[in-house]
Design an enzyme around this catalytic site. Structure first.
Site, PDB file in Angstrom:
ATOM      1  CG  ASN A 124      -1.457  -7.525 -31.849  1.00  0.00           C
ATOM      2  OD1 ASN A 124      -1.585  -6.322 -32.116  1.00  0.00           O
ATOM      3  ND2 ASN A 124      -0.305  -8.164 -31.984  1.00  0.00           N
TER       4      ASN A 124
ATOM      5  CE  LYS B  60      -0.051  -9.692 -35.565  1.00  0.00           C
ATOM      6  NZ  LYS B  60       0.934 -10.694 -35.873  1.00  0.00           N
TER       7      LYS B  60
ATOM      8  CG  HIS C 140       3.687  -8.780 -30.511  1.00  0.00           C
ATOM      9  ND1 HIS C 140       4.281  -9.132 -31.701  1.00  0.00           N
ATOM     10  CD2 HIS C 140       2.507  -9.454 -30.457  1.00  0.00           C
ATOM     11  CE1 HIS C 140       3.477  -9.975 -32.348  1.00  0.00           C
ATOM     12  NE2 HIS C 140       2.398 -10.184 -31.614  1.00  0.00           N
TER      13      HIS C 140
ATOM     14  CD  GLU D 129       4.127  -9.046 -35.411  1.00  0.00           C
ATOM     15  OE1 GLU D 129       3.411  -8.052 -35.206  1.00  0.00           O
ATOM     16  OE2 GLU D 129       3.667 -10.143 -35.784  1.00  0.00           O
TER      17      GLU D 129
ATOM     18  CD  GLU E 292       1.630 -13.631 -29.226  1.00  0.00           C
ATOM     19  OE1 GLU E 292       0.489 -13.756 -29.646  1.00  0.00           O
ATOM     20  OE2 GLU E 292       2.374 -12.684 -29.530  1.00  0.00           O
TER      21      GLU E 292
ATOM     22  N   GLY F 241       1.238 -15.474 -37.277  1.00  0.00           N
ATOM     23  CA  GLY F 241       0.956 -15.009 -38.631  1.00  0.00           C
ATOM     24  C   GLY F 241       1.372 -15.996 -39.708  1.00  0.00           C
TER      25      GLY F 241
ATOM     26  CB  SER G 135      -1.855 -19.422 -36.503  1.00  0.00           C
ATOM     27  OG  SER G 135      -0.835 -18.743 -37.222  1.00  0.00           O
TER      28      SER G 135
HETATM   29  C1  PEP Z   1      -0.253 -11.928 -32.628  1.00  0.00           C
HETATM   30  O1  PEP Z   1      -0.362 -10.905 -33.277  1.00  0.00           O
HETATM   31  O2  PEP Z   1       0.152 -11.871 -31.476  1.00  0.00           O
HETATM   32  C2  PEP Z   1      -0.650 -13.196 -33.250  1.00  0.00           C
HETATM   33  C3  PEP Z   1      -0.646 -14.280 -32.519  1.00  0.00           C
HETATM   34  O3  PEP Z   1      -1.007 -13.166 -34.572  1.00  0.00           O
HETATM   35  P1  PEP Z   1      -1.727 -14.327 -35.413  1.00  0.00           P
HETATM   36  O4  PEP Z   1      -2.930 -14.758 -34.605  1.00  0.00           O
HETATM   37  O5  PEP Z   1      -2.126 -13.678 -36.693  1.00  0.00           O
HETATM   38  O6  PEP Z   1      -0.764 -15.441 -35.569  1.00  0.00           O
END
Ligand code: PEP
Length: 257
Positions: free
Chosen positions: A9, A11, A97, A99, A169, A175, A215
């Site tokens: 992803n 973003k 997601h 976000e 998640e 992040g 992460s």
């Molecule tokens: C995500 O964007 O869904 C995500 C898990 O980001 P990151 O791996 O940077 O934590």
């Protein structure tokens, strides 16, 4: 046996030039890919066409969108339809997601409409669920995720959901550099699988792939992906480099071999 699934992803990163060079580099790195892992990159909408036109037929990496609307067209400024996504060879779409929930007010009801639309139009949704840090601290994380799963998959049949992908998640791990431990991830994935059994039966629950997101990177992927109910990863930061994305695919391949 569920096929491992590694999704990136991006973003709001990677414009046209960066996308073109990423896909060129990735094509070289993936020249001998086995195809034993489903690998997907989800660029920003504006970069999807560059991703599509720089993906030779030999590249086994598929494309996904980061968002999609539940209507076919109309007065929905800033949105994109399933038909538009299919024109740029998108086979997947991230839906719900955290976000999108946090910054754009998406609710489970809206996410449910998007999931239904994707499935009707032949786009596989990667549906995101996960608790906030406070919810985990309060010990209500299982209740939160249970409700999200049942609400976002409302009014769907076992047949409809059998191909979909769910990403767990934990919001506190996205992040932040902080990862759920492999045990925490497995515990929640097993819980989600059990909920899916209740909603759709054993067979379908056993087919749905459950990704961990938060992460994940080459240094911690192996121990997460080794867990029984962790079928892959949804990866933000570590998907922005062709090298680390390739490393993640290789790790998933090695574990499934
Ligand atoms: C995500 O964007 O869904 C995500 C898990 O980001 P990151 O791996 O940077 O934590």
């Amino acid at each position: 046996m569920r096929k491992p699934f590694i999704a990136g992803n991006w973003k709001m990163n990677m414009g046209l030039k960066e996308t073109a060079s990423f896909f060129k580099e990735l094509t070289a790195l993936q020249a001998n890919a086995s195809g034993k892992v489903d690998a997907v990159i989800c660029p920003p909408t504006v970069s999807l066409n560059a991703a599509c036109s720089n993906s030779p037929a030999s590249l086994r990496v598929k494309l996904g969108a980061q968002n999609v609307h539940y209507e076919d067209n109309g007065a929905y400024t800033g949105e994109v339809s399933t038909t538009m996504l299919k024109e740029v060879e998108c086979e997947f779409a991230i839906v719900g997601h955290s976000e999108r929930r946090q910054f754009f007010g998406e609710t489970d009801a809206v996410i449910n409409r998007k999931v239904i639309k994707c499935l009707a139009d032949g786009i596989i949704p990667i549906v995101c669920v996960g608790e906030l840090l406070d919810e985990r601290k309060e010990g209500v994380h299982f209740d939160v995720v249970k409700l999200q799963v049942s609400d976002v998959l409302k009014d769907l049949t076992a047949q409809q959901v059998s191909g979909l992908v769910i990403a767990y998640e934990p919001v506190w791990a996205i992040g932040t550099g902080e990862t759920a431990s492999p045990e925490q991830a497995q515990e929640m994935h097993a819980f989600i699988r059990k909920e899916l059994v209740g909603l759709f039966g054993d067979k379908t629950a056993g087919q749905i792939r459950l990704l961990y997101g938060g992460s994940m990177k080459p240094s911690n992927a192996e121990e997460l992906l080794k867990k029984e109910d962790v079928d892959g990863g949804l990866i933000g930061g570590a998907s922005l480099s062709p090298d680390s994305f390739t490393e993640l695919i290789t790790i998933a391949e090695t574990i499934s071999a």
